[in-house]
Design a protein around this motif. Structure first.
Motif, PDB file in Angstrom:
ATOM      1  N   ALA A   1       0.628  -1.248   0.022  1.00  0.00           N
ATOM      2  CA  ALA A   1       0.027   0.076  -0.103  1.00  0.00           C
ATOM      3  C   ALA A   1       0.727   1.325  -0.079  1.00  0.00           C
ATOM      4  N   ARG A   2       2.226   1.150  -0.335  1.00  0.00           N
ATOM      5  CA  ARG A   2       2.938   2.268  -0.434  1.00  0.00           C
ATOM      6  C   ARG A   2       2.879   2.963  -1.531  1.00  0.00           C
TER       7      ARG A   2
ATOM      8  N   ASP B   1      -2.761   1.223  -3.655  1.00  0.00           N
ATOM      9  CA  ASP B   1      -3.228   2.251  -2.734  1.00  0.00           C
ATOM     10  C   ASP B   1      -4.424   3.116  -3.029  1.00  0.00           C
ATOM     11  N   GLU B   2      -4.553   3.844  -2.178  1.00  0.00           N
ATOM     12  CA  GLU B   2      -5.675   4.739  -2.214  1.00  0.00           C
ATOM     13  C   GLU B   2      -5.851   5.863  -3.624  1.00  0.00           C
ATOM     14  N   GLU B   3      -4.404   6.225  -3.986  1.00  0.00           N
ATOM     15  CA  GLU B   3      -4.359   7.148  -5.027  1.00  0.00           C
ATOM     16  C   GLU B   3      -4.773   6.469  -6.260  1.00  0.00           C
TER      17      GLU B   3
ATOM     18  N   TRP C   1      -6.826   3.622  -6.862  1.00  0.00           N
ATOM     19  CA  TRP C   1      -7.466   2.409  -6.193  1.00  0.00           C
ATOM     20  C   TRP C   1      -7.921   1.624  -7.435  1.00  0.00           C
TER      21      TRP C   1
ATOM     22  N   MET D   1      -0.228   4.589   7.934  1.00  0.00           N
ATOM     23  CA  MET D   1      -1.723   4.005   8.380  1.00  0.00           C
ATOM     24  C   MET D   1      -2.261   3.671   6.996  1.00  0.00           C
ATOM     25  N   ALA D   2      -1.759   3.647   5.725  1.00  0.00           N
ATOM     26  CA  ALA D   2      -2.126   3.269   4.573  1.00  0.00           C
ATOM     27  C   ALA D   2      -2.783   1.838   4.530  1.00  0.00           C
TER      28      ALA D   2
ATOM     29  N   LYS E   1      -3.802   0.111   6.888  1.00  0.00           N
ATOM     30  CA  LYS E   1      -4.895  -0.124   7.426  1.00  0.00           C
ATOM     31  C   LYS E   1      -6.201   0.277   6.826  1.00  0.00           C
ATOM     32  N   ALA E   2      -5.891   1.532   5.937  1.00  0.00           N
ATOM     33  CA  ALA E   2      -6.975   2.054   5.481  1.00  0.00           C
ATOM     34  C   ALA E   2      -7.316   1.021   4.176  1.00  0.00           C
TER      35      ALA E   2
ATOM     36  N   GLU F   1      -8.922  -1.998   5.300  1.00  0.00           N
ATOM     37  CA  GLU F   1     -10.326  -1.958   5.607  1.00  0.00           C
ATOM     38  C   GLU F   1     -11.321  -1.499   4.380  1.00  0.00           C
ATOM     39  N   ARG F   2     -10.832  -0.961   3.558  1.00  0.00           N
ATOM     40  CA  ARG F   2     -11.533  -0.694   2.187  1.00  0.00           C
ATOM     41  C   ARG F   2     -11.952  -2.087   1.469  1.00  0.00           C
TER      42      ARG F   2
END
Lengths: 136, 138
Positions: free
Chosen positions: B54-55, B72-74, B76, B103-104, B106-107, B110-111
């Protein structure tokens, strides 16, 4: 009439920021994660901001509703909005697919909606400060 | 001048309240410790795990755990496609990010749990730092 509009506007803005800050105070961990997703701050600073920003919003919201130091509170909120807009703009430029975190774990509509909403809030805050009726 | 003092006062009081609030909840920055945290020692069979990195992508490109998929969330949507190609529903998923404080992971975990309803998804305590340290032993 003009004075009534300012009173209503102040109450609406004050309650909005009271809500936005209050909801984040109940879950600082979630808000610190939301701040972290912007990738602009480290974990330590995100954790600090997760407490500081909501308290600023709550205190400024109370000040505006209570009509005590309304201009100062509005300036504080304008400063916060400038910080938020910088973060949102930076996230948009970097193409981050994240929620804005504006209401902690509450309802979210994405970065662009948050950015537009904040522009409206900034305009309303400026309207609240200028011009002021001489009677007030 | 008066308004400036009022601004400083509001900012100061908010700071004091924030410090008090933080003191109540604990000074330490919350790590990812909870029921879905795993340490490297707890990963019995690393080869039987779907690893998720998730980095940021640049870090992933510079080095990642063998077989780890980047998510990662960038990025997704594109990452999720790659993850679904790699994911074996019979395997647990372990997400890692930089280290202890990030914290990435965990985020992302969770997602994954929320959006894909994956029960067996965990985040790695110590993240990439711990993986690097023990890479030879895996």
């Amino acid at each position: 009439m003009k004075r009534h509009w300012r009173t209503i506007l102040a109450a609406a803005l004050g309650l909005f920021f009271l809500y936005a800050g209050g909801i984040k105070l109940f879950d600082p961990l979630e808000f610190s994660r939301a701040i972290g997703r912007y990738r602009m701050t480290g974990a330590e600073f995100s954790w600090f901001l997760a407490f500081y920003i909501p308290w600023m919003e709550v205190l400024a919201g109370i000040s505006i509703v209570a009509r005590r130091w309304r201009d100062a509170a509005s300036v504080v909120l304008l400063g916060l909005m400038a910080v938020f807009q910088t973060g949102l703009l930076s996230a948009m430029v970097r193409g981050l697919d994240i929620s804005c975190g504006c209401f902690g774990n509450g309802p979210e509509n994405g970065i662009l909606v948050a950015f537009i909403r904040n522009i409206i809030l900034i305009i309303l805050l400026i309207v609240l400060i200028f011009p002021r009726p001489s009677a007030e | 001048m008066k308004i400036l003092l009022q601004i400083v006062f509001i900012a100061g009081i908010a700071g004091l309240l924030a410090l008090g609030h933080r003191a109540l909840l604990g000074w330490a920055v919350p790590g990812p410790a909870d029921a879905f945290t795993v340490s490297l020692d707890e990963v019995a069979k690393p080869e039987a795990v779907t690893w998720v990195d998730a980095r940021p992508y640049a870090d992933y490109r510079n080095g990642h755990y063998p077989g780890a998929v980047h998510l990662d969330e960038e990025s997704w949507e594109s990452g999720l496609t790659a993850f679904l190609d790699r994911w074996d529903p019979d395997q647990p998923v372990v997400v890692y990010c930089d280290g202890e404080a990030c914290m990435a992971s965990k985020a992302v975990a969770e997602r994954l749990r929320e959006e894909l309803q994956i029960e067996s998804v965990f985040w790695l305590e110590g993240g990439w730092d711990s993986l690097k340290d023990k890479e030879g032993g895996l």
